[in-house]
Design a protein around this motif. Sequence first.
Motif, PDB file in Angstrom:
ATOM      1  N   GLY A   1      -7.756   4.227  -4.847  1.00 28.64           N
ATOM      2  CA  GLY A   1      -8.979   4.808  -4.308  1.00 28.64           C
ATOM      3  C   GLY A   1      -8.836   6.283  -4.048  1.00 28.64           C
ATOM      4  N   VAL A   2      -9.780   7.080  -4.580  1.00 36.29           N
ATOM      5  CA  VAL A   2      -9.793   8.502  -4.288  1.00 36.29           C
ATOM      6  C   VAL A   2     -10.476   8.674  -2.936  1.00 36.29           C
ATOM      7  N   ASP A   3      -9.683   8.953  -1.914  1.00 38.32           N
ATOM      8  CA  ASP A   3     -10.155   9.010  -0.539  1.00 38.32           C
ATOM      9  C   ASP A   3     -10.846  10.341  -0.260  1.00 38.32           C
ATOM     10  N   PRO A   4     -11.823  10.375   0.659  1.00 41.47           N
ATOM     11  CA  PRO A   4     -12.435  11.663   1.030  1.00 41.47           C
ATOM     12  C   PRO A   4     -11.434  12.693   1.532  1.00 41.47           C
ATOM     13  N   SER A   5     -10.264  12.252   1.995  1.00 36.88           N
ATOM     14  CA  SER A   5      -9.233  13.189   2.445  1.00 36.88           C
ATOM     15  C   SER A   5      -8.618  13.971   1.292  1.00 36.88           C
ATOM     16  N   GLY A   6      -8.877  13.543   0.065  1.00 34.85           N
ATOM     17  CA  GLY A   6      -8.273  14.185  -1.095  1.00 34.85           C
ATOM     18  C   GLY A   6      -7.044  13.471  -1.602  1.00 34.85           C
ATOM     19  N   GLU A   7      -6.573  12.467  -0.897  1.00 30.21           N
ATOM     20  CA  GLU A   7      -5.436  11.675  -1.338  1.00 30.21           C
ATOM     21  C   GLU A   7      -5.913  10.483  -2.173  1.00 30.21           C
TER      22      GLU A   7
ATOM     23  N   ARG B   1       0.837  -1.202   0.000  1.00 30.50           N
ATOM     24  CA  ARG B   1       0.000   0.000   0.000  1.00 30.50           C
ATOM     25  C   ARG B   1       0.870   1.249   0.000  1.00 30.50           C
ATOM     26  N   PHE B   2       0.341   2.298  -0.640  1.00 33.41           N
ATOM     27  CA  PHE B   2       1.086   3.549  -0.741  1.00 33.41           C
ATOM     28  C   PHE B   2       0.097   4.697  -0.889  1.00 33.41           C
ATOM     29  N   LEU B   3       0.596   5.924  -0.646  1.00 39.42           N
ATOM     30  CA  LEU B   3      -0.229   7.130  -0.712  1.00 39.42           C
ATOM     31  C   LEU B   3       0.258   8.061  -1.813  1.00 39.42           C
ATOM     32  N   ILE B   4      -0.687   8.694  -2.485  1.00 39.88           N
ATOM     33  CA  ILE B   4      -0.394   9.780  -3.424  1.00 39.88           C
ATOM     34  C   ILE B   4      -0.976  11.046  -2.802  1.00 39.88           C
ATOM     35  N   ASP B   5      -0.145  12.051  -2.575  1.00 40.99           N
ATOM     36  CA  ASP B   5      -0.541  13.180  -1.743  1.00 40.99           C
ATOM     37  C   ASP B   5      -1.673  14.003  -2.348  1.00 40.99           C
ATOM     38  N   LYS B   6      -2.281  14.824  -1.500  1.00 45.90           N
ATOM     39  CA  LYS B   6      -3.474  15.588  -1.881  1.00 45.90           C
ATOM     40  C   LYS B   6      -3.207  16.556  -3.015  1.00 45.90           C
ATOM     41  N   ASP B   7      -2.050  17.257  -2.972  1.00 42.63           N
ATOM     42  CA  ASP B   7      -1.746  18.236  -4.020  1.00 42.63           C
ATOM     43  C   ASP B   7      -1.658  17.568  -5.385  1.00 42.63           C
ATOM     44  N   LEU B   8      -0.929  16.456  -5.467  1.00 44.82           N
ATOM     45  CA  LEU B   8      -0.785  15.756  -6.747  1.00 44.82           C
ATOM     46  C   LEU B   8      -2.124  15.191  -7.198  1.00 44.82           C
ATOM     47  N   THR B   9      -2.893  14.662  -6.274  1.00 41.49           N
ATOM     48  CA  THR B   9      -4.209  14.131  -6.607  1.00 41.49           C
ATOM     49  C   THR B   9      -5.118  15.218  -7.151  1.00 41.49           C
ATOM     50  N   THR B  10      -5.134  16.370  -6.504  1.00 35.74           N
ATOM     51  CA  THR B  10      -5.982  17.489  -6.939  1.00 35.74           C
ATOM     52  C   THR B  10      -5.635  17.922  -8.344  1.00 35.74           C
ATOM     53  N   ARG B  11      -4.338  18.037  -8.627  1.00 35.85           N
ATOM     54  CA  ARG B  11      -3.920  18.474  -9.967  1.00 35.85           C
ATOM     55  C   ARG B  11      -4.235  17.412 -11.017  1.00 35.85           C
ATOM     56  N   ALA B  12      -4.072  16.140 -10.648  1.00 38.78           N
ATOM     57  CA  ALA B  12      -4.386  15.063 -11.579  1.00 38.78           C
ATOM     58  C   ALA B  12      -5.865  15.056 -11.944  1.00 38.78           C
TER      59      ALA B  12
END
Length: 452
Positions: free
Chosen positions: A404-410, A235-246
């Motif tokens: 998974g696009v988490d409610p946290s934005g990540e 498991r790994f995380l993609i941060d909120k900023d990168l997710t938002t821009r994507a």
Amino acid sequence: MSTETTTERVTLSFNQEFLCMFDRGDEEGPFGPEYIIVCGWRVHGAVDPEKLRGALDDLVERHESLRTSVVRDGETRYQKVLPPGSPHLEIRDLPPTEPAERERRAEELLIEMESGAYGVSEPPLIRAVLARFDPRDAVLALIAHHSAVDEWSTQLMIRDLAAFYAERSGHGPRELPETVQYREYAVWERANSDTEATAKSRLYWREKLRGARIFPMSTDHLRSEGLPKGTSAHRFLIDKDLTTRALAIARSMRSSPFIFMLAVYKVLLREMFGSTDIVVPTLTLGRGKARFHETVGSFFNYVPLRTDLEGCENFRDVLARTRKTCVEAYSNDIPFAQIVAEAPDITETFVGDDRAVFAFQVHQFPFVMERERIGDLEYSDLRRRVLSQEVSTDIPDGALWTLGVDPSGEIIGNLGFNNNLFDESTVVEIAQKYCRLLRELVDDPDSSLKKI
């Protein structure tokens, strides 16, 4: 529980037939004890174990799939529905844990559940664990066999279970939508498998997949080595900023998060293997008819997505082609068994001694419960899973990406893999390459793709 069964032999769904392709008996594979789904919820309020047991009984009575076995006797295969029975409920009192640490402890509990084995020989095919931090704060985990349910089903089950518990707690009967049983879906599916629309879709797949093979990954260990089969999860995380821009780029090109993330993966495969003709399988919901939206069962469908990246100058080109691929495939979503009938060579990758298939899916969690009060209790989904695990729920063959696009934005990444075929280091490296490439493509989606 009574062991008497219905005398009626109910036909299999196409999805159940697909699972039979990987059948290794009741000890492993898609009918084995590790092919399960584990979902959890934080529950606030005092839970009465006896009322919870009664609500679980109500749930099994409402949904036949939770007490349906798949009989595989040589070439004879069918569903057999058992009478209602009582699922096992385990009650635990957890060691003292500070409130700030409880989310992590809850995740560890779910990992423990996923590391367990729960066979299909003793329905009901669902069980529950109520683990209490204190008298008013608990974790409720539902463990169900994947041959009986899918991810959509878990949300139906917790909604219905909460309603039944509230009713047993004196809050009056709650109106639940009418449910159609899964066996009715299987019969309907067979009866509608020879329509004009299906014929057009079969023609589409025959032409789309001509000469195609599902894109393989080279394994670290040969199948012929006979290593004990197991499944792990990185498991790994993609941060909120990168997710938002994507997701902003995805919206600008009328693409879903799934299409965007799949396009990145196709660029990764293009760079890793020097091929522009890429077929990646995904799992669709398989619930096209609204009539079955309230049905608990195993509906997901396996769909091969073929995209030719020849001539793509930049990532936007890849995204546009991937979007076209997905729109066409969704419009022609028929059971994988019917797709294979039109393109039998597509499954060749499944039998290679030194190769295996990576499937790809994205969850957006549309049904997340967040402090939702039903009767005396408040429920919150435990969807955020960030801890890797050596022993996880079974993947019948190969590996499965789940983003998974988490409610946290990540974005929460989960790459499950058969550890008898792949080393953990290989899987970690692939995930890291994906994350690096995602950042590069989001930073500059118009830059030229690397030459191959």
